[in-house]
Design a protein around this motif. Structure first.
Motif, PDB file in Angstrom:
ATOM      1  N   CYS A  58      76.608  62.109 -50.261  1.00  0.00           N
ATOM      2  CA  CYS A  58      77.901  61.995 -50.935  1.00  0.00           C
ATOM      3  C   CYS A  58      79.040  61.871 -49.917  1.00  0.00           C
ATOM      4  CB  CYS A  58      78.142  63.216 -51.827  1.00  0.00           C
ATOM      5  SG  CYS A  58      77.052  63.286 -53.269  1.00  0.00           S
ATOM      6  N   ASN A  59      80.133  61.302 -50.372  1.00  0.00           N
ATOM      7  CA  ASN A  59      81.311  61.157 -49.521  1.00  0.00           C
ATOM      8  C   ASN A  59      81.770  62.540 -49.043  1.00  0.00           C
ATOM      9  OD1 ASN A  59      83.591  60.291 -48.221  1.00  0.00           O
ATOM     10  ND2 ASN A  59      84.740  59.817 -50.062  1.00  0.00           N
ATOM     11  N   HIS A  60      81.901  62.687 -47.730  1.00  0.00           N
ATOM     12  CA  HIS A  60      82.233  63.992 -47.155  1.00  0.00           C
ATOM     13  C   HIS A  60      83.501  63.933 -46.304  1.00  0.00           C
ATOM     14  CE1 HIS A  60      79.548  61.728 -44.489  1.00  0.00           C
ATOM     15  NE2 HIS A  60      80.224  62.272 -43.495  1.00  0.00           N
ATOM     16  N   GLN A  61      84.280  62.855 -46.446  1.00  0.00           N
ATOM     17  CA  GLN A  61      85.467  62.713 -45.610  1.00  0.00           C
ATOM     18  C   GLN A  61      86.517  63.787 -45.906  1.00  0.00           C
ATOM     19  OE1 GLN A  61      85.523  60.618 -42.996  1.00  0.00           O
ATOM     20  NE2 GLN A  61      83.408  60.289 -43.661  1.00  0.00           N
ATOM     21  N   GLU A  62      86.638  64.181 -47.180  1.00  0.00           N
ATOM     22  CA  GLU A  62      87.600  65.242 -47.521  1.00  0.00           C
ATOM     23  C   GLU A  62      87.250  66.534 -46.778  1.00  0.00           C
ATOM     24  OE1 GLU A  62      90.097  65.146 -50.925  1.00  0.00           O
ATOM     25  OE2 GLU A  62      90.359  63.791 -49.236  1.00  0.00           O
ATOM     26  N   SER A  63      85.962  66.891 -46.771  1.00  0.00           N
ATOM     27  CA  SER A  63      85.528  68.122 -46.099  1.00  0.00           C
ATOM     28  C   SER A  63      85.771  68.034 -44.596  1.00  0.00           C
ATOM     29  CB  SER A  63      84.051  68.386 -46.388  1.00  0.00           C
ATOM     30  OG  SER A  63      83.850  68.652 -47.758  1.00  0.00           O
ATOM     31  N   LEU A  64      85.543  66.862 -44.014  1.00  0.00           N
ATOM     32  CA  LEU A  64      85.794  66.710 -42.579  1.00  0.00           C
ATOM     33  C   LEU A  64      87.280  66.897 -42.262  1.00  0.00           C
ATOM     34  CD1 LEU A  64      83.532  63.725 -41.452  1.00  0.00           C
ATOM     35  CD2 LEU A  64      83.467  66.078 -40.602  1.00  0.00           C
ATOM     36  N   ARG A  65      88.140  66.363 -43.109  1.00  0.00           N
ATOM     37  CA  ARG A  65      89.585  66.526 -42.873  1.00  0.00           C
ATOM     38  C   ARG A  65      89.990  67.994 -42.985  1.00  0.00           C
ATOM     39  NH1 ARG A  65      89.806  62.133 -46.752  1.00  0.00           N
ATOM     40  NH2 ARG A  65      89.781  60.127 -45.657  1.00  0.00           N
ATOM     41  N   VAL A  69      90.204  70.560 -52.650  1.00  0.00           N
ATOM     42  CA  VAL A  69      91.560  70.211 -52.225  1.00  0.00           C
ATOM     43  C   VAL A  69      91.600  68.721 -51.917  1.00  0.00           C
ATOM     44  CG1 VAL A  69      93.301  70.508 -50.425  1.00  0.00           C
ATOM     45  CG2 VAL A  69      92.083  72.504 -51.322  1.00  0.00           C
ATOM     46  N   ASN A  70      92.580  68.042 -52.489  1.00  0.00           N
ATOM     47  CA  ASN A  70      92.812  66.637 -52.186  1.00  0.00           C
ATOM     48  C   ASN A  70      93.604  66.560 -50.884  1.00  0.00           C
ATOM     49  OD1 ASN A  70      93.495  63.952 -52.037  1.00  0.00           O
ATOM     50  ND2 ASN A  70      94.598  63.880 -53.981  1.00  0.00           N
ATOM     51  N   THR A  71      92.976  66.048 -49.830  1.00  0.00           N
ATOM     52  CA  THR A  71      93.634  66.059 -48.522  1.00  0.00           C
ATOM     53  C   THR A  71      94.807  65.089 -48.441  1.00  0.00           C
ATOM     54  OG1 THR A  71      92.003  64.451 -47.691  1.00  0.00           O
ATOM     55  CG2 THR A  71      91.564  66.804 -47.314  1.00  0.00           C
ATOM     56  N   LYS A  72      94.962  64.223 -49.441  1.00  0.00           N
ATOM     57  CA  LYS A  72      96.136  63.360 -49.472  1.00  0.00           C
ATOM     58  C   LYS A  72      97.373  64.118 -49.945  1.00  0.00           C
ATOM     59  CE  LYS A  72      93.484  59.146 -50.361  1.00  0.00           C
ATOM     60  NZ  LYS A  72      93.234  58.036 -51.309  1.00  0.00           N
ATOM     61  N   LEU A 101      96.035  75.741 -48.706  1.00  0.00           N
ATOM     62  CA  LEU A 101      94.721  76.150 -48.198  1.00  0.00           C
ATOM     63  C   LEU A 101      94.852  76.792 -46.827  1.00  0.00           C
ATOM     64  CD1 LEU A 101      91.605  76.031 -48.678  1.00  0.00           C
ATOM     65  CD2 LEU A 101      91.635  73.974 -47.257  1.00  0.00           C
ATOM     66  N   ALA A 102      95.665  76.196 -45.941  1.00  0.00           N
ATOM     67  CA  ALA A 102      95.861  76.763 -44.609  1.00  0.00           C
ATOM     68  C   ALA A 102      96.479  78.158 -44.693  1.00  0.00           C
ATOM     69  CB  ALA A 102      96.746  75.835 -43.783  1.00  0.00           C
ATOM     70  N   ASP A 103      97.399  78.350 -45.624  1.00  0.00           N
ATOM     71  CA  ASP A 103      98.026  79.658 -45.809  1.00  0.00           C
ATOM     72  C   ASP A 103      96.993  80.697 -46.238  1.00  0.00           C
ATOM     73  OD1 ASP A 103      99.825  81.707 -46.131  1.00  0.00           O
ATOM     74  OD2 ASP A 103     100.713  80.923 -47.966  1.00  0.00           O
ATOM     75  N   PHE A 104      96.176  80.354 -47.240  1.00  0.00           N
ATOM     76  CA  PHE A 104      95.146  81.282 -47.707  1.00  0.00           C
ATOM     77  C   PHE A 104      94.139  81.599 -46.592  1.00  0.00           C
ATOM     78  CE2 PHE A 104      95.790  79.507 -52.244  1.00  0.00           C
ATOM     79  CZ  PHE A 104      96.789  80.427 -52.492  1.00  0.00           C
ATOM     80  N   ALA A 105      93.747  80.575 -45.848  1.00  0.00           N
ATOM     81  CA  ALA A 105      92.782  80.783 -44.766  1.00  0.00           C
ATOM     82  C   ALA A 105      93.352  81.693 -43.684  1.00  0.00           C
ATOM     83  CB  ALA A 105      92.363  79.434 -44.165  1.00  0.00           C
ATOM     84  N   LEU A 109      93.065  77.153 -56.946  1.00  0.00           N
ATOM     85  CA  LEU A 109      92.461  77.234 -55.619  1.00  0.00           C
ATOM     86  C   LEU A 109      92.276  78.698 -55.208  1.00  0.00           C
ATOM     87  CD1 LEU A 109      91.513  75.995 -52.944  1.00  0.00           C
ATOM     88  CD2 LEU A 109      93.922  75.904 -52.230  1.00  0.00           C
ATOM     89  N   TYR A 110      93.270  79.518 -55.471  1.00  0.00           N
ATOM     90  CA  TYR A 110      93.165  80.955 -55.160  1.00  0.00           C
ATOM     91  C   TYR A 110      91.981  81.574 -55.901  1.00  0.00           C
ATOM     92  CZ  TYR A 110      94.630  85.837 -54.533  1.00  0.00           C
ATOM     93  OH  TYR A 110      94.671  87.168 -54.208  1.00  0.00           O
ATOM     94  N   GLN A 111      91.842  81.265 -57.182  1.00  0.00           N
ATOM     95  CA  GLN A 111      90.746  81.808 -57.968  1.00  0.00           C
ATOM     96  C   GLN A 111      89.400  81.296 -57.468  1.00  0.00           C
ATOM     97  OE1 GLN A 111      92.426  80.475 -61.784  1.00  0.00           O
ATOM     98  NE2 GLN A 111      92.494  82.619 -62.435  1.00  0.00           N
ATOM     99  N   TRP A 112      89.344  80.023 -57.101  1.00  0.00           N
ATOM    100  CA  TRP A 112      88.102  79.438 -56.591  1.00  0.00           C
ATOM    101  C   TRP A 112      87.667  80.159 -55.327  1.00  0.00           C
ATOM    102  CZ3 TRP A 112      85.959  77.079 -52.372  1.00  0.00           C
ATOM    103  CH2 TRP A 112      84.840  76.269 -52.582  1.00  0.00           C
ATOM    104  N   LEU A 113      88.601  80.385 -54.408  1.00  0.00           N
ATOM    105  CA  LEU A 113      88.283  81.066 -53.157  1.00  0.00           C
ATOM    106  C   LEU A 113      87.885  82.514 -53.403  1.00  0.00           C
ATOM    107  CD1 LEU A 113      91.195  79.635 -50.969  1.00  0.00           C
ATOM    108  CD2 LEU A 113      88.754  79.111 -50.718  1.00  0.00           C
ATOM    109  N   ALA A 114      88.615  83.190 -54.290  1.00  0.00           N
ATOM    110  CA  ALA A 114      88.322  84.590 -54.578  1.00  0.00           C
ATOM    111  C   ALA A 114      86.930  84.757 -55.167  1.00  0.00           C
ATOM    112  CB  ALA A 114      89.369  85.163 -55.534  1.00  0.00           C
TER     113      ALA A 114
END
Length: 412
Positions: free
Chosen positions: A245-252, A276-279, A287-291, A329-334
């Protein structure tokens, strides 16, 4: 890949798969590889579905039970505005960026013949699990922007059939479904799409799991997750029954997360595969804030403002949609990261789970209220207001040299 994992890995004695005939080769292949018995049952549509011989001359011709399908958010609201300004009809709206609860609210409003909302303007999201009382589907256009930056592309025949098939379904008040276009030049594509034989799916998608990436990373101990994951995907091998599957989003996202120290491989992998849509730079910031908060280890807070008034235009509506995406996104990570980072100290890291649940419900309700009288106003997204980490974590942020490089912002 989620479909592949579920089909091959679900711990059940019996699995029921619903879908169109294009999936038959994949199911036969899975049964052979797993040594399972496959039983296929075919069902025919109960109510007839026809193609109207002519397109609409304008949206003044819409009728109760019509669903206009457009493939851009901008078109959806402009069509809604045009119909409501030039006819006596009121429109409900359904598209993918809306919260599921808001979509269900709009569907319920459209299905209620006493609500006064008798026309639906929607994206292809109407084909995703909603029961809708549609008499006629009207394609605004039969082209859309490609998901991988190809520009405008024709709507695939399978998608044309799926969307058109929402009209006149058995169990609604309509005993016959119709499909047409807004513009005459799209009629040939509609006839071709409705008459084209289905293209069988011959390969199932694959995406690596954490254990596979971790085993590969053990051979490259000095490499970052971005480098490890990139090399893993370059060297992954599979037979003709599958595809990567396309994995470019994960690489970004992996590259973005290199700026955040203090994460283990498993934690970094979880953030890397987050939805997360990297665009969308604002979602990347979130995402960076949560991380960063998670890496510090003193709790991950949902740092967004409370939803305010009912939106009066599409710009305000879009800000609410963004708030919902951040909450989701917060709920997904939690739900996926361990609540207890340090088992000895028993520190719970996602403090705002209840707040996130309440905010998701509130935003869904406010969005539903706003959609009733929204006016189309389009422009750039409003920039986020820069914001430093809270004072109680600022010292920790500065103690990690590279953490200061991330532009953390308050999401409004």
């Amino acid at each position: 890949w989620a479909w592949t994992r579920a089909l091959y890995g679900v711990p059940a004695r019996e699995v029921h798969v619903c879908g169109d005939p294009t999936a038959k080769p994949l199911l036969e292949q899975a049964a052979r590889l797993l040594g399972d018995r496959l039983e296929i049952k075919t069902y025919q549509r109960i109510t007839p579905l026809g193609i109207a011989p002519r397109p609409l001359s304008s949206y003044k011709e819409v009728q109760p039970g019509d669903c206009v399908v457009a493939f851009s958010r901008k078109d959806i609201f402009e069509i809604k505005s045009e119909i409501e300004q030039h006819t006596r009809h009121k429109c409900c709206v359904v598209y993918g960026a809306l919260p599921p609860e808001t979509r269900r609210q709009q569907a319920k409003l459209f299905n209620d013949t006493a609500s006064g909302y008798d026309v639906l303007v929607a994206s292809d999201a109407i084909g995703m699990g909603l029961n809708l009382n549609i008499r006629r589907v009207i394609f605004h256009r039969l082209s859309k922007y490609g998901e991988r930056g190809q520009g405008m592309i024709p709507v695939p025949p399978a998608q044309v059939k799926q969307i058109a098939g929402r009209a006149g379904r058995h169990g609604t008040e309509w005993d016959h479904g119709w499909v047409t276009c807004r513009y005459k030049e799209d009629l040939p594509a509609l006839f071709e799409g409705m008459s084209s034989p289905p293209t069988p799916a011959t390969a199932a998608g694959l995406f690596p799991i954490l254990d596979q990436v971790a085993a590969f990373a053990s051979q490259l101990p000095k490499e970052s997750l971005h480098a490890v994951f990139s090399k893993f995907m370059e060297n992954a091998q599979h037979d003709g029954h599958f595809f990567i599957c396309n994995h470019q989003e994960s690489l970004r996202l992996a590259e973005l997360l290199e700026q955040v120290p203090g994460l283990s491989l498993s934690e970094r992998f979880c953030f890397m595969v987050a939805p997360v849509n990297t665009k969308d730079s604002m979602m990347c910031d979130a995402l960076a804030d949560f991380a960063s908060q998670y890496a510090i280890g003193e709790g991950v807070r949902l740092r967004i403002s409370e939803p305010g008034e009912v939106p009066q235009d599409t710009s305000a509506l879009q800000r609410l949609e963004f708030q919902y995406q951040v909450v989701s996104l917060y709920q997904w990570l939690a739900n996926r990261l361990q609540d207890v980072k340090d088992l000895e100290s028993q520190r719970v890291l996602f403090h705002d789970r209840e707040l996130a649940e309440n905010m998701a419900s509130t935003v869904s309700r406010i969005l539903g209220d706003g959609l009733r009288n929204i006016q189309p106003v389009f422009g750039r997204k409003q920039p986020l207001i820069p914001n430093k980490l809270r004072s109680d974590t600022e010292g920790h942020a500065l103690s990690h040299g590279s953490l200061a490089k991330i532009q953390l912002r308050r999401i409004t």
